[in-house]
Every structure is written in C-alpha cells, then in structure tokens.
Design a protein around this motif. Structure first.
Motif, PDB file in Angstrom:
ATOM      1  N   THR A 181       1.787   8.623  -9.752  1.00  0.00           N
ATOM      2  CA  THR A 181       0.357   8.353  -9.877  1.00  0.00           C
ATOM      3  C   THR A 181      -0.026   7.547 -11.109  1.00  0.00           C
ATOM      4  OG1 THR A 181       0.100  10.528 -10.908  1.00  0.00           O
ATOM      5  CG2 THR A 181      -0.330  10.380  -8.544  1.00  0.00           C
ATOM      6  N   GLU A 207       7.161   4.136  -4.136  1.00  0.00           N
ATOM      7  CA  GLU A 207       6.328   5.340  -4.181  1.00  0.00           C
ATOM      8  C   GLU A 207       6.512   6.021  -5.536  1.00  0.00           C
ATOM      9  OE1 GLU A 207       4.054   6.563  -1.656  1.00  0.00           O
ATOM     10  OE2 GLU A 207       4.354   4.457  -1.204  1.00  0.00           O
ATOM     11  N   ASP A 211       0.852  -1.179   0.000  1.00  0.00           N
ATOM     12  CA  ASP A 211       0.000   0.000   0.000  1.00  0.00           C
ATOM     13  C   ASP A 211       0.893   1.235   0.000  1.00  0.00           C
ATOM     14  OD1 ASP A 211      -2.524  -1.293   0.070  1.00  0.00           O
ATOM     15  OD2 ASP A 211      -2.241  -1.719   2.195  1.00  0.00           O
ATOM     16  N   ARG A 212       0.368   2.319  -0.532  1.00  0.00           N
ATOM     17  CA  ARG A 212       1.153   3.545  -0.669  1.00  0.00           C
ATOM     18  C   ARG A 212       1.080   4.401   0.603  1.00  0.00           C
ATOM     19  NH1 ARG A 212       1.339   5.753  -6.509  1.00  0.00           N
ATOM     20  NH2 ARG A 212       1.486   3.845  -7.732  1.00  0.00           N
ATOM     21  N   ASN A 268       7.252  -0.557  -5.795  1.00  0.00           N
ATOM     22  CA  ASN A 268       7.185  -0.330  -4.351  1.00  0.00           C
ATOM     23  C   ASN A 268       8.046   0.839  -3.899  1.00  0.00           C
ATOM     24  OD1 ASN A 268       5.387  -2.433  -3.398  1.00  0.00           O
ATOM     25  ND2 ASN A 268       6.961  -3.893  -4.033  1.00  0.00           N
ATOM     26  N   GLY A 271      -3.846  10.116  -6.028  1.00  0.00           N
ATOM     27  CA  GLY A 271      -3.301   8.774  -6.179  1.00  0.00           C
ATOM     28  C   GLY A 271      -4.124   7.982  -7.174  1.00  0.00           C
TER      29      GLY A 271
END
Length: 530
Positions: A181, A178, A104-105, A176, A350
């Motif tokens: 978008t 980050e 998850d971000r 992974n 996002g």
C-alpha cells in the motif's frame, strides 16, 4: 509503416481507432489469414522523431498528432478550461504519453463484472509483455510490448526514492508485483533500448505487411450504420471523399474514452436527451453512453534545484548525439522516473495518492517553458468519486464533444488531494532530497493552511491523462453500455474495447490494462467468429 493499398468495400471486421487497443486488435485478428480487417485512424502516421525520443513527449502536445481537446469550464477550478491531450496517430496516446507501464491493482477489479478479475486478466498481461522484470508468474517475457527499467535514472531520482523511504515508504523493485500500500520505486517503462515503444511499435508494425490487414490513416469515422439491431457498415471521410464500408463481422470501437462515446452518439446511440438536444435522431437508447467519466486529477509541486544538475536545458547537441548514438543521456528519460503510492489514511485497503517524480522542471502540465533548474512532483488523486460526461455538441463528427470531467464536484476528492500535497511536501523536506532543494516555485508555502492549499489546487489542478468509464462494462443497460463480452447492449455486431469500458478508474495507468483488455477482446471475437 507501409500502408496497405488494396482497399475493399467490405471487411470481416472494422476497428475504429489505431491506439493502445486498436493496434492490438488489428494484429491479433489478422493472425488468421482468412480474416480481413480494416483499421481506421483519424490522425496521420506516427512519423515524428519526437515520438521515439522519450523526453520529447510534451513537445507533441497541440501538434498534428494530438486531438488537443479542452474541457468545459470547471466550476471547482475557478472556471478554468483544462487541456486534454490525446493521441491522434498510429499508437494513439501510447505514442504521446510518458511511457509509464503501471497496471491497475487486483483490488481495482473488484468493481468489474465476474469474469474480469485481475486473475482473469493476468494471462493477457503476461501475453502482451516482454518484460525485463522476471517473475514468470506475474510477467511475460515473449510478448510484443517491451516493459523495462529506466536505463540510467537521474541522481535526483535516487534522492527522491531515498527521501520517500525516510518518510516511511517501502522501496520495491517492481511496481507491477502487487507491492503493497505505501511504496516507492522506479517507473516501469514502455521503452526498448532508450526509445519509446508504443502499441504501434509492438503490435502494428510487425503485422503491417499482412495482405489481410488494411490501415487507413487521416481517415475520420463519421458514423455507424445500424439496420434493425445490427451494425452493418461504417461511414468514413478522407478529405472531401466519403466512403461506406460494409462489415460482415463486427465493428469494434477502440477510439478511447472521448471519441468512442462521441461516435456512438453521432450514430444515434445514447441518452435520448443528449441526442435530441444536439439534433440527432435516437436509434437506440443507452443512457450510460458518455456518462460516468472519470480521470485522475493532479497538481504539480515544483521546487528549485540548488545546483544545475536537473533536466532543465536537456536537448542540446551533445544530448541529441548521446541519444542518437547510444540511446542514453537526458533525452532517454521519460520525465516521471519514479513513482510513490501511498494512503492518506491507514484504514484504506489501497493507495489513494500517486506521486510522480520528475528530476527537472515540469511547467503548466508540460505546456509551459521552464526557466531554471528545478525538481517536480506530480500529486495524482487515484480514487476520485467525482464523475463527468462526454456529450456531442451536434451531429458533425469533426466537431469535438463537450468534455466535462466534473473535477472536485464531490468535496471529498479535494480533501484527499490536500493530504496528498502535504505528504509530497514531507518527502521534499526529507534529508535525502532536501539537500538538493531550494525555494518553492509556484507551490503552497510549507506552512500553508488547508484553505490556501485548496486555493492552490483550484488554480493549478489539471488532467492526469487517464480518462475512462464513458461506455462502462456491466449487466444493466441503464447504467452500462457493454456486456461482459464487450458487446454493446442490444446491438449485434458492435463491440467496444478501450478505456471507455472501465467500470471504475483504477490505481494504475490505464494503458497497461487497455492492452490486456484488447488481448482478451481479440480472443472473444475470434471465439464468436471462428
């Protein structure tokens, strides 16, 4: 795995569920040889060769290793009941899933309580990982969980990545990291040298010979005994035999977003109206138990492949030999070899859609039988607003609960998925992929109206295999189940560490966050019981 045969009537801690989180907890808690831990798994040992072969995961659906849940009929899906496969073996769903390791971000943790930001969890992500991606600030290189790149991605996967770039997405090496978008990249995988690497492989097998760890398989937990406001024991069923095990420290539920709330409910913990309707005595009122369920709904677009180069037909003698000897070839594919994350509106901070590319036909969510060479693209709704529930039917633990994901009960979810399908069609039509693409197969027409696309979704939408949120973390005992230390509100000696505690569904695949959460839970437990 050798099962510990020395069984006691009491333990310091009992962990219920040997899945993604339970294996972590059993391993970490027994690093102290003074701590006696019982790990309870309802299903059998993870002995099937199909669990090792990456591409064979769908063949495990509806097997003895699968809970094989089904939802209640979904009004917004033309009244269909949806299959919900969940792992019922050592490793849990990490032994059945598509092996994608996608965190998850950071923005996903904004809805979590203080102390549970991405920065708070990053040390635990790093502790768990043995990553081939480098970047020490973001990844670990000495943990038990292998995170690797695909060994040899399919040529159609390369075409998909190029086509996504042609539509404006940015190609990134590490999903992974980050990455932004609107991006595309190859899937990070829980594999090691061409075979699946589950939580059982990573955590449980290395700990299996510890004298202070007992692992019981084919053992159903049928209830938690509460005296006053203290969890004191669990009741287990092995065949026709019932066993009561006293707990000196904690009962830790790690049975997942379906079975954890179900176990609380049959033990008398939950929303009073749910319990009394099912004939269960209310011992402790917690209205959020089993509610606030979320999942990533998805649909597949399938398009014929002009040449016979897809994964259709993989699994012949030659492929089996290639995998058995070299751990290479089609069977080393995890199916969803590349992912794209995109926004359906540029104002979003996002992505709200994930696309998962399979260089082969993926029919009926993995349950169908392919008949021709094809390519598949899963369109996954990442931030659904709709919520559902898990509610017991009766007091019998062996009876599955009522699963109502509430798909598309919020109309905005359907609108976002329609836009996701249109974006997916644009990628299919981009030059790099279009040269391989033939006719559409059970997909909307390229010029389909919104009404036609919505009808397609209602006929075909299914689970994204990511249920969360049924025992939410929070400070309010009316809208959450556990506090910031994962302790059940109002009950001593009862903790939850699995995907059920997620306050909100994230943009990744929950397995990665569940492992990090379990790593942190082990620290919290050890701090309370030094």
């Amino acid at each position: 795995m050798k099962r510990n045969s020395s069984r006691s009537s009491s333990y310091d801690h009992v962990v219920v569920g040997a899945g993604s989180a339970g294996c972590v907890l059993a391993s970490r808690l027994t690093e102290d040889p003074r701590t006696r831990v019982l790990l309870v798994e309802a299903g059998p040992r993870d002995k099937s060769l199909k669990m090792r072969i990456p591409l064979a995961f769908a063949e495990l659906f509806d097997s003895e290793y699968d809970w094989a849940f089904r939802t209640e009929p979904q009004k917004q899906l033309d009244g269909r009941s949806v299959r919900w496969p969940r792992g019922r073996t050592l490793g849990g769903s990490s032994s059945l899933n598509g092996q994608v390791y996608c965190r998850d971000r950071a923005i996903d943790f904004r809805s979590w309580e203080p102390g549970w930001t991405f920065d708070d969890l990053l040390p635990y992500f790093r502790r768990s990982e043995r990553s081939s991606y480098g970047t020490p600030a973001l990844h670990g290189d000495a943990g038990p969980l292998h995170v690797t790149r695909p060994r040899r991605p399919h040529r159609l996967t390369a075409a998909f990545v190029a086509a996504a770039e042609q539509t404006g997405l940015q190609h990134v090496d590490d999903l992974n990291s980050e990455p932004g978008t609107d991006v595309v990249g190859h899937s990070p995988l829980n594999q090691w040298r061409g075979r699946r690497w589950s939580s059982a492989d990573a955590y449980l097998r290395p700990a299996a010979k510890r004298r202070n760890l007992t692992v019981l398989t084919d053992t159903l937990c049928t209830g938690i005994e509460i005296h006053g406001r203290q969890a004191v024991s669990v009741t287990l069923r092995q065949g026709s035999q019932t066993i009561r095990v006293r707990v000196d420290g904690e009962v830790i539920l790690a049975a997942g977003a379906i079975s954890t709330p179900h176990l609380l409910q049959i033990s008398g913990i939950g929303r009073p109206s749910d319990l009394t309707a099912a004939g269960t005595t209310v011992l402790h009122e917690l209205p959020a138990v089993g509610h606030y369920l979320q999942d990533h709904p998805l649909v597949f677009l399938v398009r014929a492949c002009r040449r016979p180069i897809s994964l259709y037909g993989a699994g012949g003698v030659r492929d089996l030999l290639s995998w058995a000897v070299l751990r290479r070839g089609p069977l080393a594919s995890n199916a969803a070899e590349a992912l794209a994350f995109l926004r359906t509106h540029e104002s979003l901070d996002g992505p709200d859609i994930e696309l998962g590319f399979v260089p082969g036909p993926f029919v009926d969510g993995g349950y169908g039988t392919p008949t021709a060479h094809a390519m598949s693209l899963a369109i996954n709704l990442l931030q659904p607003v709709s919520r559902g529930s898990i509610v017991l039917r009766d007091p019998e633990a062996a009876h599955p609960p009522r699963i109502d994901p509430g798909y598309f009960t919020e109309p905005g979810d359907l609108n976002v998925l329609v836009e996701g399908i249109r974006s997916a069609m644009d990628i299919f039509d981009a030059e790099a992929l279009a040269v391989h693409a033939g006719d559409w197969m059970d997909s909307p027409a390229p010029d389909a109206t919104r009404t036609a696309i919505e009808a397609f979704i209602r006929r075909n939408a299914s689970t994204g295999f990511h249920p969360v949120g049924t025992c939410r973390l929070g400070s309010d005992n009316q809208t959450s189940v556990v506090d910031t230390s994962l302790r059940v509100h109002g009950i001593t000696g009862l903790r939850i560490a699995d995907a059920s505690v997620f306050p909100h569904i994230g943009r990744g695949h929950p397995h990665a966050t569940v492992v990090a959460l379990a790593e942190r839970a082990a620290d919290l437990i050890r701090a309370q019981h030094p």
